[in-house]
Design a protein around this motif. Structure first.
Motif, PDB file in Angstrom:
ATOM      1  N   PRO A 139      18.814 -24.661  31.927  1.00 18.98           N
ATOM      2  CA  PRO A 139      19.328 -25.901  31.352  1.00 18.98           C
ATOM      3  C   PRO A 139      20.810 -25.766  31.008  1.00 18.98           C
ATOM      4  CG  PRO A 139      17.769 -24.845  29.852  1.00 18.98           C
ATOM      5  CD  PRO A 139      17.834 -24.006  31.072  1.00 18.98           C
ATOM      6  N   LEU A 140      21.498 -26.882  30.976  1.00 16.11           N
ATOM      7  CA  LEU A 140      22.921 -26.898  30.682  1.00 16.11           C
ATOM      8  C   LEU A 140      23.227 -26.250  29.334  1.00 16.11           C
ATOM      9  CD1 LEU A 140      25.751 -27.725  31.549  1.00 16.11           C
ATOM     10  CD2 LEU A 140      25.296 -30.003  30.643  1.00 16.11           C
ATOM     11  N   TYR A 141      22.416 -26.506  28.317  1.00 16.59           N
ATOM     12  CA  TYR A 141      22.683 -25.921  26.996  1.00 16.59           C
ATOM     13  C   TYR A 141      22.628 -24.397  27.035  1.00 16.59           C
ATOM     14  CZ  TYR A 141      17.628 -25.296  26.249  1.00 16.59           C
ATOM     15  OH  TYR A 141      16.304 -24.908  26.360  1.00 16.59           O
ATOM     16  N   ALA A 142      21.753 -23.825  27.841  1.00 16.79           N
ATOM     17  CA  ALA A 142      21.657 -22.367  27.936  1.00 16.79           C
ATOM     18  C   ALA A 142      22.869 -21.801  28.668  1.00 16.79           C
ATOM     19  CB  ALA A 142      20.370 -21.967  28.641  1.00 16.79           C
ATOM     20  N   TYR A 143      23.323 -22.491  29.698  1.00 16.48           N
ATOM     21  CA  TYR A 143      24.516 -22.079  30.436  1.00 16.48           C
ATOM     22  C   TYR A 143      25.721 -22.072  29.500  1.00 16.48           C
ATOM     23  CZ  TYR A 143      28.336 -22.525  33.884  1.00 16.48           C
ATOM     24  OH  TYR A 143      29.493 -22.375  34.617  1.00 16.48           O
ATOM     25  N   LEU A 144      25.898 -23.138  28.729  1.00 19.92           N
ATOM     26  CA  LEU A 144      27.009 -23.204  27.781  1.00 19.92           C
ATOM     27  C   LEU A 144      26.900 -22.114  26.719  1.00 19.92           C
ATOM     28  CD1 LEU A 144      27.326 -27.051  27.327  1.00 19.92           C
ATOM     29  CD2 LEU A 144      28.967 -25.523  28.429  1.00 19.92           C
ATOM     30  N   ASP A 145      25.693 -21.842  26.261  1.00 14.36           N
ATOM     31  CA  ASP A 145      25.497 -20.787  25.271  1.00 14.36           C
ATOM     32  C   ASP A 145      25.894 -19.427  25.846  1.00 14.36           C
ATOM     33  OD1 ASP A 145      24.300 -20.389  22.466  1.00 14.36           O
ATOM     34  OD2 ASP A 145      23.311 -18.828  23.660  1.00 14.36           O
ATOM     35  N   ASN A 146      25.556 -19.182  27.107  1.00 14.85           N
ATOM     36  CA  ASN A 146      25.938 -17.928  27.755  1.00 14.85           C
ATOM     37  C   ASN A 146      27.455 -17.814  27.903  1.00 14.85           C
ATOM     38  OD1 ASN A 146      23.281 -17.064  28.073  1.00 14.85           O
ATOM     39  ND2 ASN A 146      23.076 -18.034  30.062  1.00 14.85           N
ATOM     40  N   ILE A 147      28.109 -18.915  28.235  1.00 13.48           N
ATOM     41  CA  ILE A 147      29.574 -18.914  28.344  1.00 13.48           C
ATOM     42  C   ILE A 147      30.197 -18.605  26.993  1.00 13.48           C
ATOM     43  CG2 ILE A 147      31.599 -20.398  28.705  1.00 13.48           C
ATOM     44  CD1 ILE A 147      29.943 -21.846  30.879  1.00 13.48           C
ATOM     45  N   LEU A 148      29.717 -19.257  25.937  1.00 16.85           N
ATOM     46  CA  LEU A 148      30.266 -19.021  24.601  1.00 16.85           C
ATOM     47  C   LEU A 148      30.001 -17.599  24.119  1.00 16.85           C
ATOM     48  CD1 LEU A 148      29.375 -22.435  22.967  1.00 16.85           C
ATOM     49  CD2 LEU A 148      31.666 -21.573  23.519  1.00 16.85           C
ATOM     50  N   LYS A 149      28.824 -17.076  24.400  1.00 15.66           N
ATOM     51  CA  LYS A 149      28.502 -15.698  24.026  1.00 15.66           C
ATOM     52  C   LYS A 149      29.500 -14.738  24.663  1.00 15.66           C
ATOM     53  CE  LYS A 149      24.744 -12.325  24.148  1.00 15.66           C
ATOM     54  NZ  LYS A 149      24.834 -11.336  25.196  1.00 15.66           N
ATOM     55  N   HIS A 150      29.765 -14.915  25.945  1.00 23.13           N
ATOM     56  CA  HIS A 150      30.715 -14.061  26.659  1.00 23.13           C
ATOM     57  C   HIS A 150      32.121 -14.210  26.076  1.00 23.13           C
ATOM     58  CE1 HIS A 150      32.349 -11.765  29.972  1.00 23.13           C
ATOM     59  NE2 HIS A 150      33.224 -12.726  30.184  1.00 23.13           N
ATOM     60  N   HIS A 151      32.519 -15.443  25.789  1.00 24.40           N
ATOM     61  CA  HIS A 151      33.835 -15.705  25.207  1.00 24.40           C
ATOM     62  C   HIS A 151      33.998 -14.962  23.878  1.00 24.40           C
ATOM     63  CE1 HIS A 151      37.363 -17.969  23.843  1.00 24.40           C
ATOM     64  NE2 HIS A 151      36.724 -18.093  22.706  1.00 24.40           N
ATOM     65  N   PHE A 152      33.007 -15.067  23.011  1.00 23.19           N
ATOM     66  CA  PHE A 152      33.102 -14.411  21.710  1.00 23.19           C
ATOM     67  C   PHE A 152      33.077 -12.889  21.841  1.00 23.19           C
ATOM     68  CE2 PHE A 152      31.467 -18.573  19.949  1.00 23.19           C
ATOM     69  CZ  PHE A 152      32.685 -18.924  19.395  1.00 23.19           C
ATOM     70  N   GLU A 153      32.314 -12.368  22.783  1.00 16.19           N
ATOM     71  CA  GLU A 153      32.311 -10.919  23.015  1.00 16.19           C
ATOM     72  C   GLU A 153      33.675 -10.456  23.525  1.00 16.19           C
ATOM     73  OE1 GLU A 153      29.080 -10.364  25.747  1.00 16.19           O
ATOM     74  OE2 GLU A 153      27.561 -10.471  24.157  1.00 16.19           O
ATOM     75  N   LEU A 154      34.257 -11.217  24.433  1.00 24.19           N
ATOM     76  CA  LEU A 154      35.521 -10.855  25.054  1.00 24.19           C
ATOM     77  C   LEU A 154      36.686 -10.954  24.070  1.00 24.19           C
ATOM     78  CD1 LEU A 154      36.477 -10.046  27.925  1.00 24.19           C
ATOM     79  CD2 LEU A 154      36.931 -12.459  28.330  1.00 24.19           C
ATOM     80  N   PHE A 155      36.666 -11.939  23.210  1.00 17.73           N
ATOM     81  CA  PHE A 155      37.808 -12.206  22.340  1.00 17.73           C
ATOM     82  C   PHE A 155      37.535 -11.965  20.857  1.00 17.73           C
ATOM     83  CE2 PHE A 155      38.596 -14.851  26.104  1.00 17.73           C
ATOM     84  CZ  PHE A 155      39.842 -14.347  26.453  1.00 17.73           C
ATOM     85  N   SER A 156      36.450 -11.304  20.499  1.00 15.85           N
ATOM     86  CA  SER A 156      36.088 -11.155  19.087  1.00 15.85           C
ATOM     87  C   SER A 156      37.179 -10.474  18.267  1.00 15.85           C
ATOM     88  CB  SER A 156      34.763 -10.411  18.932  1.00 15.85           C
ATOM     89  OG  SER A 156      34.884  -9.089  19.412  1.00 15.85           O
ATOM     90  N   GLU A 157      37.782  -9.425  18.794  1.00 15.51           N
ATOM     91  CA  GLU A 157      38.835  -8.734  18.038  1.00 15.51           C
ATOM     92  C   GLU A 157      40.034  -9.643  17.797  1.00 15.51           C
ATOM     93  OE1 GLU A 157      39.852  -4.981  19.799  1.00 15.51           O
ATOM     94  OE2 GLU A 157      37.751  -4.330  19.831  1.00 15.51           O
ATOM     95  N   ASP A 158      40.444 -10.392  18.816  1.00 13.80           N
ATOM     96  CA  ASP A 158      41.563 -11.323  18.672  1.00 13.80           C
ATOM     97  C   ASP A 158      41.241 -12.430  17.680  1.00 13.80           C
ATOM     98  OD1 ASP A 158      43.084  -9.953  20.613  1.00 13.80           O
ATOM     99  OD2 ASP A 158      42.122 -11.084  22.221  1.00 13.80           O
ATOM    100  N   ILE A 159      40.028 -12.937  17.731  1.00 12.38           N
ATOM    101  CA  ILE A 159      39.618 -14.010  16.823  1.00 12.38           C
ATOM    102  C   ILE A 159      39.658 -13.511  15.379  1.00 12.38           C
ATOM    103  CG2 ILE A 159      37.671 -15.458  16.096  1.00 12.38           C
ATOM    104  CD1 ILE A 159      36.897 -15.560  19.136  1.00 12.38           C
ATOM    105  N   VAL A 160      39.091 -12.336  15.143  1.00 10.92           N
ATOM    106  CA  VAL A 160      39.066 -11.778  13.789  1.00 10.92           C
ATOM    107  C   VAL A 160      40.487 -11.514  13.304  1.00 10.92           C
ATOM    108  CG1 VAL A 160      38.392  -9.760  12.421  1.00 10.92           C
ATOM    109  CG2 VAL A 160      36.745 -10.826  13.965  1.00 10.92           C
ATOM    110  N   GLU A 161      41.314 -10.935  14.161  1.00  8.14           N
ATOM    111  CA  GLU A 161      42.704 -10.640  13.790  1.00  8.14           C
ATOM    112  C   GLU A 161      43.461 -11.918  13.429  1.00  8.14           C
ATOM    113  OE1 GLU A 161      46.591  -9.176  16.189  1.00  8.14           O
ATOM    114  OE2 GLU A 161      44.789  -7.934  16.442  1.00  8.14           O
TER     115      GLU A 161
END
Length: 87
Positions: free
Chosen positions: A55-77
């Protein structure tokens, strides 16, 4: 261009990263708004590449999960730069 895509997603394919089965049993409780052209593009990706199996909601959730994993240090900083403690 594929080289850059592999760098962003590691050695896994796009589909294995974002178009995989999901642990969410249903849509979340919050609505979000996206541009019409993005919605159309996302829907086509899910239908064509994902074969309509995710479903589209699961696809978007996977994209957001990857985004937060990739940029978590930058976001926190950046968060701490803009939200300094009082003491």
């Amino acid at each position: 261009m594929e080289k850059n895509n592999k760098k962003q997603t590691g050695k896994r394919s796009y589909g294995s990263l974002f178009l995989k089965k999901h642990s969410m049993s249903r849509r979340g409780e919050k609505a979000i708004y996206v541009r019409k052209e993005y919605h159309e593009r996302l829907s086509r990706i899910v239908q064509v590449i994902g074969g309509g199996d995710i479903p589209l909601y699961a696809y978007l959730d996977n994209i957001l999960k990857h985004h937060f994993e990739l940029f978590s240090e930058d976001i926190v900083e950046d968060f701490y730069k803009r939200n300094k403690p009082i003491l």
